[in-house]
Design a protein around this motif. Sequence first.
Motif, mmCIF file in Angstrom:
data_model
loop_
_atom_site.group_PDB
_atom_site.id
_atom_site.type_symbol
_atom_site.label_atom_id
_atom_site.label_comp_id
_atom_site.label_asym_id
_atom_site.label_seq_id
_atom_site.Cartn_x
_atom_site.Cartn_y
_atom_site.Cartn_z
ATOM 1 N N VAL A 111 0.992 -3.899 1.313
ATOM 2 C CA VAL A 111 2.134 -3.062 1.686
ATOM 3 C C VAL A 111 2.895 -3.789 2.787
ATOM 4 O O VAL A 111 2.328 -4.641 3.470
ATOM 5 N N PRO A 112 4.195 -3.509 2.949
ATOM 6 C CA PRO A 112 4.959 -4.155 4.021
ATOM 7 C C PRO A 112 4.356 -3.842 5.394
ATOM 8 O O PRO A 112 3.672 -2.822 5.568
ATOM 9 N N ALA A 113 4.614 -4.725 6.361
ATOM 10 C CA ALA A 113 3.994 -4.588 7.675
ATOM 11 C C ALA A 113 4.312 -3.250 8.329
ATOM 12 O O ALA A 113 3.479 -2.670 9.027
ATOM 13 N N ASP A 114 5.549 -2.743 8.093
ATOM 14 C CA ASP A 114 5.921 -1.496 8.773
ATOM 15 C C ASP A 114 5.609 -0.259 7.923
ATOM 16 O O ASP A 114 6.104 0.829 8.192
ATOM 17 N N SER A 115 4.793 -0.450 6.900
ATOM 18 C CA SER A 115 4.442 0.690 6.049
ATOM 19 C C SER A 115 3.575 1.677 6.824
ATOM 20 O O SER A 115 2.742 1.285 7.634
ATOM 21 N N PRO A 116 3.765 2.990 6.587
ATOM 22 C CA PRO A 116 2.945 3.978 7.306
ATOM 23 C C PRO A 116 1.495 4.011 6.813
ATOM 24 O O PRO A 116 0.659 4.649 7.454
ATOM 25 N N TYR A 117 1.208 3.335 5.728
ATOM 26 C CA TYR A 117 -0.143 3.431 5.161
ATOM 27 C C TYR A 117 -1.007 2.272 5.625
ATOM 28 O O TYR A 117 -0.628 1.118 5.504
ATOM 29 N N ASN A 118 -2.189 2.606 6.133
ATOM 30 C CA ASN A 118 -3.072 1.561 6.634
ATOM 31 C C ASN A 118 -4.358 1.425 5.838
ATOM 32 O O ASN A 118 -5.181 0.577 6.132
ATOM 33 N N SER A 119 -4.538 2.308 4.866
ATOM 34 C CA SER A 119 -5.733 2.193 4.032
ATOM 35 C C SER A 119 -5.406 2.713 2.646
ATOM 36 O O SER A 119 -4.377 3.358 2.427
ATOM 37 N N VAL A 120 -6.297 2.397 1.709
ATOM 38 C CA VAL A 120 -6.090 2.826 0.335
ATOM 39 C C VAL A 120 -6.029 4.351 0.282
ATOM 40 O O VAL A 120 -5.171 4.928 -0.394
ATOM 41 N N ALA A 121 -6.919 5.013 1.040
ATOM 42 C CA ALA A 121 -6.960 6.479 1.025
ATOM 43 C C ALA A 121 -5.630 7.064 1.498
ATOM 44 O O ALA A 121 -5.048 7.938 0.842
ATOM 45 N N GLU A 122 -5.125 6.528 2.628
ATOM 46 C CA GLU A 122 -3.846 7.011 3.127
ATOM 47 C C GLU A 122 -2.738 6.792 2.104
ATOM 48 O O GLU A 122 -1.872 7.641 1.903
ATOM 49 N N PHE A 123 -2.820 5.631 1.463
ATOM 50 C CA PHE A 123 -1.787 5.299 0.487
ATOM 51 C C PHE A 123 -1.785 6.287 -0.676
ATOM 52 O O PHE A 123 -0.739 6.767 -1.105
ATOM 53 N N ILE A 124 -3.007 6.588 -1.178
ATOM 54 C CA ILE A 124 -3.089 7.510 -2.322
ATOM 55 C C ILE A 124 -2.552 8.883 -1.933
ATOM 56 O O ILE A 124 -1.796 9.499 -2.681
ATOM 57 N N ASP A 125 -2.895 9.330 -0.749
ATOM 58 C CA ASP A 125 -2.377 10.622 -0.293
ATOM 59 C C ASP A 125 -0.849 10.600 -0.257
ATOM 60 O O ASP A 125 -0.186 11.547 -0.691
ATOM 61 N N GLY A 126 -0.310 9.487 0.266
ATOM 62 C CA GLY A 126 1.143 9.350 0.325
ATOM 63 C C GLY A 126 1.757 9.339 -1.062
ATOM 64 O O GLY A 126 2.783 9.969 -1.313
ATOM 65 N N ALA A 127 1.102 8.611 -1.987
ATOM 66 C CA ALA A 127 1.638 8.477 -3.341
ATOM 67 C C ALA A 127 1.595 9.811 -4.084
ATOM 68 O O ALA A 127 2.427 10.083 -4.939
ATOM 69 N N ARG A 128 0.587 10.632 -3.747
ATOM 70 C CA ARG A 128 0.511 11.940 -4.411
ATOM 71 C C ARG A 128 1.578 12.876 -3.875
ATOM 72 O O ARG A 128 2.046 13.765 -4.566
ATOM 73 N N GLY A 129 1.950 12.643 -2.592
ATOM 74 C CA GLY A 129 2.929 13.518 -1.970
ATOM 75 C C GLY A 129 4.355 13.194 -2.379
ATOM 76 O O GLY A 129 5.183 14.091 -2.506
ATOM 77 N N GLY A 130 4.654 11.913 -2.587
ATOM 78 C CA GLY A 130 6.054 11.568 -2.862
ATOM 79 C C GLY A 130 6.147 10.529 -3.958
ATOM 80 O O GLY A 130 5.161 10.182 -4.589
ATOM 81 N N GLU A 131 7.346 10.057 -4.140
ATOM 82 C CA GLU A 131 7.561 9.078 -5.193
ATOM 83 C C GLU A 131 7.596 7.684 -4.565
ATOM 84 O O GLU A 131 8.555 7.318 -3.902
ATOM 85 N N LEU A 132 6.537 6.906 -4.759
ATOM 86 C CA LEU A 132 6.502 5.560 -4.196
ATOM 87 C C LEU A 132 6.842 4.544 -5.282
ATOM 88 O O LEU A 132 6.771 4.832 -6.467
ATOM 89 N N THR A 133 7.219 3.349 -4.827
ATOM 90 C CA THR A 133 7.584 2.300 -5.784
ATOM 91 C C THR A 133 6.661 1.098 -5.637
ATOM 92 O O THR A 133 6.152 0.824 -4.554
ATOM 93 N N PHE A 134 6.448 0.387 -6.738
ATOM 94 C CA PHE A 134 5.707 -0.879 -6.654
ATOM 95 C C PHE A 134 6.474 -1.968 -7.385
ATOM 96 O O PHE A 134 7.174 -1.702 -8.354
ATOM 97 N N SER A 135 6.341 -3.203 -6.883
ATOM 98 C CA SER A 135 7.053 -4.317 -7.505
ATOM 99 C C SER A 135 6.100 -5.118 -8.370
ATOM 100 O O SER A 135 4.883 -5.056 -8.189
ATOM 101 N N SER A 136 6.676 -5.878 -9.312
ATOM 102 C CA SER A 136 5.859 -6.798 -10.102
ATOM 103 C C SER A 136 6.761 -7.930 -10.557
ATOM 104 O O SER A 136 7.975 -7.773 -10.600
ATOM 105 N N PRO A 137 6.152 -9.076 -10.900
ATOM 106 C CA PRO A 137 6.977 -10.173 -11.405
ATOM 107 C C PRO A 137 7.416 -9.970 -12.850
ATOM 108 O O PRO A 137 8.015 -10.855 -13.429
ATOM 109 N N GLY A 138 7.148 -8.826 -13.448
ATOM 110 C CA GLY A 138 7.623 -8.585 -14.805
ATOM 111 C C GLY A 138 6.732 -7.629 -15.566
ATOM 112 O O GLY A 138 5.557 -7.467 -15.230
#
Lengths: 169, 495, 328
Positions: free
Chosen positions: C134-161
């Motif tokens: 995740v970007p350095a200034d992301s509010p998420y510091n662990s996988v658990a926090e991230f999943i909670d965030g992702a369940r709460g809102g609409e997050l985006t992920f990038s890929s090379p294709g």
Amino acid sequence: MKTKEVNRSECHGRIKPDLILGMCLVVLASIFIFYLVPQYITEPQMVKNPMLSPRFLPLVTGWVVLLLSVIVLLEGIRRPPKQNSVENVHAKVPRLRWVLMLAAGLVYSLLLEELGAIASGVIATAMLFIAHGLRQVRIYLLALVFPVVVSLLFVHVLNVPLPVGMIWE
Amino acid sequence: MENFSEVLSIFLSVDNFVAIAVGVLVGVVVGAIPGLTATMAVALALPFTFSMEPVTAILLLIGIYKGGMYGGSITAILIRTPGSPASACTLLDGYPLAQQGHAKKALKTALYSSCVADVISNISLIFFAGYLAKIALNFGPPEYFWLICFSLTIIISVSGDSVVKGLIAAGLGIIVSTIGLDAVYGSQRLTFDSYNLMDRVSFVPLLIGLFAIPEIIEFYTSKVGPQIRSAVSGASLTLAECKRCLKSVIRGSLIGVIIGAIPGTGATAAAFISYSEAKRKSPNKHNFGKGEIEGVAAAEAGNNGVAGATLIPLLSLGIPGDVITAIILGAFMIHGLTPGPVLFQENLSLVYALFCGILLSSVVLLLVGNAAIRYFSLIADIPKAILLPIVLMFCVYGAYAVNNSTFDIGLMLLFGLLGFVFNRTGIVAAPFLIGFILGPMFEDNLRRTLLISKGDPSVFFRGPIAWFFIALTVASLLFAVHRYWKNRLVDVPAQ
Amino acid sequence: MKRLMVKLAGAVTFAAATAVLPVSLAAAAEWPSDTVKLIVPYSPGGTTDIISRKVADLLKDELGNVIVENRPGAGSTVGTGQLARGGRGADHSILMASPGHAIGAAIYSGLRYAPVNDFRFIRNVITIPNVMVVPADSPYNSVAEFIDGARGGELTFSSPGVGSSVHMSAELFKNLTDTNMVHVPFRGSGEALPALLGGDVDVAFENMPTVLPHIKSGKLKALAVTTTKRSPFLPDVPTVAEVGIDYGLGGYKTSAWFGLIAHKSMPDEAVSKLRDAMTKIMGRESFTSFLPQIGAEPGEEDGEVFRDFVAEEVTKWAEVAQHANIKN
């Protein structure tokens, strides 16, 4: 671009090239918009925003091309043609010349893998030399030497593989 | 100061000098072979560098890159076969010049402006890398979107006599570019279930087909015109002509530097933007497209201004801006070096040794290029009846070699036919190429912006960079409209 | 003119007739009796290409001449399809397969080969883990926090294709955690990276070598690695399976792998010779010192284990592709 300026009076009354071009483009653009896009671009079931659809850019571009083609068509009717579409140039050129050119193209596009890069290169180059009625034997040696040297250069020096030909093995 | 001696000790080795010289030479020769591109040359040379010293290896690749870019312009000028999409811009004026018997002049213009642009680009790399890299990082999808919008407006200025027809060509180019798998949904678009079309149309067959093949078809379907010959293909460049081009060269170089520092936009956009700016500002604007050396100079400056600058995001951020820099990134990694801020901290001497080599490569390009012109300009004197069949053979081999596929040969001939039809109907091919290159970028960035926006369109207008390019786009369109009306007023009484 | 056309037609039929003749004259007396061809189903210059050329270089000492041939197209399915067709030289051809082999089978319709049954599996050569960053200034510091965030809102992920291992790793994550992230596809990691560094997307499951320098310089935060074991390059970063077990990620495992496969008709003798050669090479210093340079670890799966590994990959990605509705 190379377009031949022709006396305006000469092409007056003849078919207007821009008119034909415009008509062809209108037909092609319509086929694209109404047949190719619906038939060959699948739209996913749920697209949040119409601009995200795979059909968005092709359709918008298609419509723009259609619109512009109509303009070309109208201008073609309105204005006398400035340029002559050099239609009857073919008549003045020996038929053998462009038939041989076509044949050379076919050799390259259809037989490259079968004959191999060298053989098809030799055949096509020789055909094109004949097409222009080159007479000296030395020149035909070039048709032999060049494909061989270039293929070897590609394959062995540059490490770019070229087909060796299926009928030789 | 001890750093300085360390830099010298890394840089001053026979290997490095040989690598640069060999690299540039190989690049020029391979780039000048129709169908073989600078990208391909760099990719094919990569395995040879595994066993070299890191600096030597990278200098070799950079040498090939720069040589290849120039080599591609040689064929663009002489036989209308661009070695890269960017040199398609060079041929707009370069090929007419060669046809008028000024091959040497065109080649020299291309070389000198390439070298000047190269030096400017290298200097910006060395002194402003950090600053430019910061700008590059502020480029998100919305900023790219507007940059591409601005780049699309150059279609108007390369459309030749008819803007309407130019826009049609660009539209057709965009349509061809949409063939392949959809970038977001992965579904097929206009592939007609052919595997060969799933990866989009490759640009080498398109490029050769659109520009080189129509010349060949034209030659075999029309009466023989007189071959324009002159002693060793014409006179060289005069000092006055150099001066005339200087402004365009510097402007083009700066455009190239900025575009190059932003990853993913590429030399094609830079070359065409530089060309269209030069045309807009030049007193000889009506001669553009008919054999104007300033056009060649501007195109080459834009094209080569990118070369050094693409190394900015690569070295300072570790982000490759195009395929070539991605390969060079691979070379860094093979040697255990990771470009990015860490490289500047841990291997500063190595970075500076690299800079020395890159600067030297511009000088080497000048020398090698000058020697190459002497031999390559002879090509312009070969009778077309002998030259064109051989050119066709090179084109076929080259098109095949891109994907090892005969499908691409067919594709090349098909685009050749299209280009021929374009010629006969007064449609210019350059907008088609621009549409083909920029169309996907436009669509990608539009969709990415929409995806990251989470439904909020204000993201399109989120910062000064976005506004800057919106302003440029609008200004460029207004200017085009203004010029259109002015030309109409001039035209009407003339008729 | 007529004569020419007749001749041409003759040439066409002759060529067509010879093309279908099965030509397998090379006797398997002493394998290799000919130059070994390593097919790379991607363009020159990419990761697969670099690895393949290195392996080909090392294989030369064991097998004599080894040439690399790039056959890119449609994921990796064009090159792989060419190997699967067999014919002349098939017993001397090997191919560098990667996740694209399994993912391609899942997302390309009308494939003319079976990804497992049509091939022999030599061994897995190299494994490169993906990292959840995740970007350095992301509010998420662990996988658990991230999943909670992702369940709460609409997050985006990038890929090379679409269909890259980076994309599919994220889709698998979405499936298992039942979150709804939006995929923002780019063309290549070079384009995807700035969007991640600039914070335009929320997360990526990028290849280790692409993001490692940025993790070290602090521009990206590594939340987890996607392999089942921690990576020696990031020993402090947990695995997704390790920290995500409460969120249904216990079975989460993805990586970029690069392994050699051959046509199914390749004789046993040749396969065992290739395996021996690979074992020798992978023990050599020139191979082991190459690995850390590209952020890689040696591939473990040898022989039939490799076959099962690929079979497992094929089923896994087919499920994910179906769930994510990627199919054409």
